[in-house]
Write a protein that holds these residues in place. Structure first.
Motif, mmCIF file in Angstrom:
data_model
loop_
_atom_site.group_PDB
_atom_site.id
_atom_site.type_symbol
_atom_site.label_atom_id
_atom_site.label_comp_id
_atom_site.label_asym_id
_atom_site.label_seq_id
_atom_site.Cartn_x
_atom_site.Cartn_y
_atom_site.Cartn_z
ATOM 1 N N ARG A 94 -24.954 13.025 3.641
ATOM 2 C CA ARG A 94 -23.748 13.397 2.917
ATOM 3 C C ARG A 94 -22.671 12.346 3.170
ATOM 4 O O ARG A 94 -22.506 11.858 4.282
ATOM 5 C CB ARG A 94 -23.253 14.759 3.418
ATOM 6 N N ASP A 151 -18.420 11.029 2.100
ATOM 7 C CA ASP A 151 -17.126 11.209 1.465
ATOM 8 C C ASP A 151 -16.353 9.909 1.602
ATOM 9 O O ASP A 151 -16.910 8.894 2.041
ATOM 10 C CB ASP A 151 -16.370 12.407 2.048
ATOM 11 N N GLU A 152 -15.084 9.913 1.254
ATOM 12 C CA GLU A 152 -14.303 8.669 1.252
ATOM 13 C C GLU A 152 -14.131 8.063 2.641
ATOM 14 O O GLU A 152 -13.744 6.895 2.757
ATOM 15 C CB GLU A 152 -12.926 8.908 0.629
ATOM 16 N N SER A 208 -22.927 14.756 -1.867
ATOM 17 C CA SER A 208 -21.667 14.014 -1.756
ATOM 18 C C SER A 208 -20.476 14.963 -1.901
ATOM 19 O O SER A 208 -20.543 15.991 -2.579
ATOM 20 C CB SER A 208 -21.601 12.910 -2.814
ATOM 21 N N ASP A 209 -19.383 14.607 -1.250
ATOM 22 C CA ASP A 209 -18.197 15.456 -1.186
ATOM 23 C C ASP A 209 -17.109 14.901 -2.102
ATOM 24 O O ASP A 209 -16.507 13.874 -1.816
ATOM 25 C CB ASP A 209 -17.709 15.509 0.263
ATOM 26 N N SER A 210 -16.855 15.592 -3.198
ATOM 27 C CA SER A 210 -15.824 15.175 -4.152
ATOM 28 C C SER A 210 -14.573 16.039 -4.032
ATOM 29 O O SER A 210 -13.799 16.151 -4.988
ATOM 30 C CB SER A 210 -16.368 15.243 -5.587
ATOM 31 N N SER A 211 -14.363 16.637 -2.859
ATOM 32 C CA SER A 211 -13.239 17.575 -2.703
ATOM 33 C C SER A 211 -11.886 16.887 -2.868
ATOM 34 O O SER A 211 -10.939 17.496 -3.382
ATOM 35 C CB SER A 211 -13.333 18.295 -1.356
ATOM 36 N N LYS A 212 -11.753 15.636 -2.434
ATOM 37 C CA LYS A 212 -10.483 14.934 -2.605
ATOM 38 C C LYS A 212 -10.140 14.814 -4.093
ATOM 39 O O LYS A 212 -9.005 15.084 -4.504
ATOM 40 C CB LYS A 212 -10.548 13.548 -1.967
#
Length: 342
Positions: free
Chosen positions: A108, A110-111, A276-280
């Motif tokens: 996983r 993220d940015e 992948s983490d697209s929470s931002k």
């Protein structure tokens, strides 16, 4: 706004141009005029970004409020474009890739995840696709004298797709018969429509945003089984999906991702492909339409004009999407023989 799109004639670039024009922005595209047709209504400058004279001619056609670079693959080349356009635009948006993260697809990301250590002046011989994308990001971040926005898409689908992943599945399922469906039908996926990336890109530019956003889509927004069922519904096909175990396919050296597009068996090197983490981005307004809508609209596009049966070159991977028909038939026969009643 006056917007320059480097690229702009195929897939995501074309989608961004259409979205920008629908919002009333004036759009100029810069490309070689070889891969796709230019969007009607856009101003067009044809040229090669590797040619200094062409870049100078492009810069003279400005200024613009924003540059959107959709087709940068080599850091040195991207850096040349950035330097040529310094002072000719207030912001520079670079469309990169989730592949710029060294841990993806094994884990996983993220940015905050580490990117590949690629220099901003690297050449095409200095690494593969993801490594060079990381270098391209650095070329923009270090060289542009204005606001920098970097978008890192995950797996992009939708109308105009020129890679051929969803188009291959749609055509295969439309053909009917028994279709080899790989792995676990309940395995979650994470897909994103090019149109949703285009909307978010323009929203962020209009807001004067800077920084990096991972736009991989909503987690578990479909499953392999639901996605292929959507393909069957969109095409009106009576195809029979025959689900075949991951191990069976791997033992027979079926290639994940390409022979059966988007098949990502849960091996160590692909464990994070759909995580992948697209929470931002979501916090700043990124939204994804239902996958079934993407599937249906892509089929409508294919029927109306769509992708040719033989794909043009796409980053050296022309014609590699989809399993050979005879091989599929052979694998299905072997699988069914193994599970036939005694």
């Amino acid at each position: 706004m006056d917007i320059l799109v480097i690229g702009g004639s195929v897939f995501l670039g074309r989608t961004i141009v259409e979205e920008a024009m629908a919002r009333g922005h004036a759009v100029t595209t810069f490309n070689r005029g070889r891969t796709g047709t230019d969007v009607p209504g856009a101003a067009v400058v044809h040229g090669d970004r590797e040619d200094k004279a062409d870049l100078e001619r492009l810069a003279a056609a400005g200024p613009w409020d924003a540059v959107i670079d959709v087709c940068g693959f080599t850091p040195r080349v991207v850096g040349d474009s950035v330097r040529a356009l310094n002072g000719r635009a207030s912001s520079y948006t670079f469309i990169s890739s989730i592949s710029a993260y060294e841990d993806w697809p094994a884990a996983r990301v993220d940015e905050h995840s580490p990117r590949f250590a690629c220099a901003p002046d690297a050449d095409e011989t200095d690494g593969g696709y993801g490594i060079l994308k990381a270098g391209c990001e650095r070329a923009v971040e270090s060289e542009f004298e204005g606001r920098v926005l970097v978008l890192q898409p995950g797996l992009i689908l939708g109308p105009y797709e020129n890679v051929g992943r969803l188009p291959w599945w749609l055509r295969r399922i439309a053909a009917g018969g028994k279709v080899l469906a790989p792995g676990d039908p309940d395995r979650p996926m994470q897909l994103v429509d090019a149109r949703d990336i285009a909307v978010f890109t323009l929203d962020r530019i209009e807001a004067g945003a800077e920084g990096r956003y991972l736009v991989g889509g909503e987690a578990a927004n479909t499953t392999m089984g639901q996605w292929l069922a959507d393909c069957r519904a969109a095409t009106g096909s009576d195809a029979e999906l025959v689900w075949v175990d991951d191990d069976f396919l791997l033992e027979r050296e079926v290639s994940p991702w390409t022979e059966l597009p988007l098949w990502a068996p849960p091996t160590d090197d692909m464990a994070g492909v759909w995580l992948s983490d697209s929470s931002k981005a979501a916090e700043d307004g990124f939204r994804c339409r239902p996958v079934r809508e993407t599937v249906a609209d892509t089929w409508a596009w294919l029927k109306a004009a769509g992708l040719p049966q033989t794909l043009p070159s796409y980053r050296g991977h022309a014609g590699t999407q989809g399993i050979d028909a005879e091989k599929e038939e052979r694998l299905l026969a072997e699988w069914e023989a193994r599970h036939a009643a005694p």
